[in-house]
Design an enzyme around this catalytic site. Structure first.
Site, PDB file in Angstrom:
ATOM      1  N   ARG A   1      39.354  49.026  50.610  1.00 60.21           N
ATOM      2  CA  ARG A   1      38.288  49.030  49.614  1.00 60.21           C
ATOM      3  C   ARG A   1      37.160  50.026  49.930  1.00 60.21           C
ATOM      4  NH1 ARG A   1      37.668  42.858  47.591  1.00 60.21           N
ATOM      5  NH2 ARG A   1      37.040  43.853  45.664  1.00 60.21           N
TER       6      ARG A   1
ATOM      7  N   LYS B   1      32.129  34.564  38.239  1.00 59.76           N
ATOM      8  CA  LYS B   1      31.642  35.003  39.555  1.00 59.76           C
ATOM      9  C   LYS B   1      31.330  36.498  39.564  1.00 59.76           C
ATOM     10  CE  LYS B   1      34.686  35.919  42.986  1.00 59.76           C
ATOM     11  NZ  LYS B   1      34.512  37.232  43.606  1.00 59.76           N
ATOM     12  N   ASN B   2      32.281  37.301  39.102  1.00 54.73           N
ATOM     13  CA  ASN B   2      32.106  38.752  39.243  1.00 54.73           C
ATOM     14  C   ASN B   2      31.007  39.308  38.342  1.00 54.73           C
ATOM     15  OD1 ASN B   2      34.019  38.734  41.203  1.00 54.73           O
ATOM     16  ND2 ASN B   2      35.671  39.588  39.947  1.00 54.73           N
TER      17      ASN B   2
ATOM     18  N   ASP C   1      43.536  39.811  39.955  1.00 56.99           N
ATOM     19  CA  ASP C   1      42.978  38.527  40.391  1.00 56.99           C
ATOM     20  C   ASP C   1      43.781  37.331  39.878  1.00 56.99           C
ATOM     21  OD1 ASP C   1      41.047  39.847  41.766  1.00 56.99           O
ATOM     22  OD2 ASP C   1      39.380  39.332  40.449  1.00 56.99           O
TER      23      ASP C   1
ATOM     24  N   CYS D   1      38.491  44.238  53.507  1.00 57.96           N
ATOM     25  CA  CYS D   1      38.565  42.784  53.369  1.00 57.96           C
ATOM     26  C   CYS D   1      40.027  42.388  53.361  1.00 57.96           C
ATOM     27  CB  CYS D   1      37.845  42.327  52.112  1.00 57.96           C
ATOM     28  SG  CYS D   1      38.750  42.684  50.633  1.00 57.96           S
TER      29      CYS D   1
ATOM     30  N   ARG E   1      34.535  30.558  48.314  1.00 58.22           N
ATOM     31  CA  ARG E   1      33.861  31.785  47.871  1.00 58.22           C
ATOM     32  C   ARG E   1      33.831  31.881  46.349  1.00 58.22           C
ATOM     33  NH1 ARG E   1      36.785  36.720  49.084  1.00 58.22           N
ATOM     34  NH2 ARG E   1      35.338  37.313  47.454  1.00 58.22           N
TER      35      ARG E   1
END
Ligand code: UD1
Length: 455
Positions: free
Chosen positions: A139, A40-41, A326, A134, A418
């Site tokens: 952030r 994803k990233n 993560d 978030c 997500r």
């Protein structure tokens, strides 16, 4: 709203749908092989990177995720043409019609701010709304902004919008020496992308070393950028005038792979995963081995897990190659069921331990002390209604639910959607019993729901 991706399009309107929860029947044994999707990233940063190139780019191994759809919407809003077919995404940035993506789109995901570097490099101007905080912290984007300023951009922030311009007539940023106070992934990526089209050489010191930064650099190199040192803490970029079209495969998702390793370990199951890049998982594999799990690289790009008795260990999250933040929540689930005491220290984000309260609802013995969670292993977790507090916490609750006695129901599934490509189907393929149901259906037994689904 239905987003741009015609293939497997996802209906993003949550208001009209009945609230759904994930119901998990615990104490499952998993077995088999699971396919890991693209990262994803990496995909998000590389999608932003396509703005650098006036030719069409073809990206392969794109995961099917709401975040990817949102990033696609942001690029669409800038005038780019996108076409998705399965896990391939073609992006044509020949014409960029505006330098200002709308706040409603940018605010959906933080990574959309990453368009600021390539937009500025391509157009000489960028107007990007601040994405805001978030679930896991405030952030800020100060390191991104300072990097662009060091390359000669004039930046001001007014009414929540970052206005960035390149003064002078040649419309190019200037190479610079940039020291990052912290090896921020996003700031490294913003500066790296901007520097590919700058005049002269840029050196980023204390750069982030994450595999996704390396993937972005490799993507840019494949388009003709001159970059050295990605994956070390000094990255040097010699600017070029333009970049060319590319066909590029995204690396496998190390966090998804790590999450499946935890799912295997917590359910005492033998499973294997592919494709993976084992080196990307070094800190995760090291901790799992320290806890008593056997992990074997028995074929190229493949990892197999052989469960063992779980022992506690201490974990501190750090920038790569340290232990990834993560994976913190998923490891907490595992440590909650391991013999002995463990301490998790979260150093990357200031608000990333909110899942502790949810694990406690499932019978975990965890105390919070500032940025530390002190975990006393218990022999059993019990199913309970819980709420996903952020993306990785949602996955951690799923793996905890697989091991727990009884039924766990998880709310807040928008977090899961997500960032995990078909997690439920992949787990079902391994033998897990789990089903997305409306809140009213949470009392139905597994067999009845699965039969209803078949009908
Ligand atoms: C990326 C990942 C995210 C991962 C994180 C850390 C993407 C899309 N997301 O997020 O999944 O958890 O790396 O591995 O790639 N910071 C500042 N100023 C800045 C930028 C960051 O103070 O300008 C701080 C942040 O608040 C945070 C820390 O630096 O405390 C790390 O953030 P960063 O590495 O930038 O993470 P992201 O790129 O946002």
């Amino acid at each position: 709203m239905v987003c741009f991706l015609e293939d497997r399009a996802i209906n993003l309107s949550t208001e009209t749908q009945p609230p759904s929860v994930l119901k998990i029947w615990g104490e499952t044994q998993l077995n088999g092989q699971v396919t890991i999707s693209g990262a994803k990233n990496s995909a998000l940063a590389i999608m932003a990177g396509t703005l650098l190139c006036a030719d069409e780019c073809r990206l392969r191994n794109i995961p099917s995720l709401v975040d990817i759809n949102h990033m696609g919407d942001v690029l669409n809003s800038l005038g780019l043409k996108l076409n998705r077919n399965g896990d391939t995404l073609e992006i044509n940035a020949q014409e960029i019609t505006t330098s200002k993506p709308p706040y409603e789109l940018v605010s959906r995901l933080r990574a959309s701010f990453f368009v600021i570097g390539p937009l500025l490099a391509r157009l000489g101007v960028a107007r990007v709304p601040l994405p805001g905080g978030c679930a896991i912290g405030a952030r800020p984007v100060d390191l991104h902004v300072r990097g662009l300023e060091a390359m000669g951009a004039k930046v001001r922030i007014e009414h929540g919008i970052v206005y960035a311009d390149i003064p002078g007539s040649n419309n190019r940023l200037q190479g610079a020496e940039i020291y990052l106070d912290y090896p921020s992934v996003g700031a490294t990526e913003t500066i790296l992308m901007a520097a590919t089209l700058a005049e002269g050489e840029t050196r980023i010191e204390n750069a982030a070393r994450e595999p996704e930064v390396v993937d972005l650099a490799n993507f840019c190199i494949a388009m003709g950028a001159k970059i050295q040192g990605a994956g070390t803490n000094t990255i040097t970029i010699s600017g070029v005038k333009s970049l060319h079209s590319v066909d590029y495969p995204i690396i496998p998702d190390r966090i998804e792979a790590g999450t499946f390793l935890v799912a295997g370990a917590i359910t005492h199951s033998e499973i294997s995963l592919s494709p993976v890049v084992p080196e990307h998982l070094t800190p995760v594999i090291a901790k799992l081995r320290a806890m008593g799990v056997k992990i074997i690289a028995d074929a190229p790009n493949c990892l197999s897990l052989i469960p063992g008795t779980l022992h506690g260990t201490d974990i501190e999250t750090l920038p790569y190659p340290g232990f990834p933040t993560d994976m913190q929540a998923q490891l907490m689930a595992l440590l909650a069921l391991s013999e002995g005491d463990s301490v998790i220290t979260e150093t990357v984000f200031e608000n990333r331990l909110r899942h502790v309260a949810e694990f406690k609802r499932m019978g975990a013995d965890i105390r919070l002390k500032g940025q530390q969670a002190i975990i006393r292993g218990v022999s059993m977790l019990t199913g309970a209604p819980v709420v996903a507090t952020d993306l990785r916490a949602s996955a951690a609750l799923v793996v905890a639910g697989l091991a727990a006695k009884g039924i766990t129901t998880i709310q807040g599934l928008h977090h899961l959607d997500r960032g995990y490509d078909n997690l439920e189907d992949k787990l079902r393929g391994l033998g897990a019993k789990l089903q997305r149901v409306s809140i009213e259906e949470t009392d139905l037994p597994a067999e009845e729901l699965i039969e209803a689904e078949k009908r």
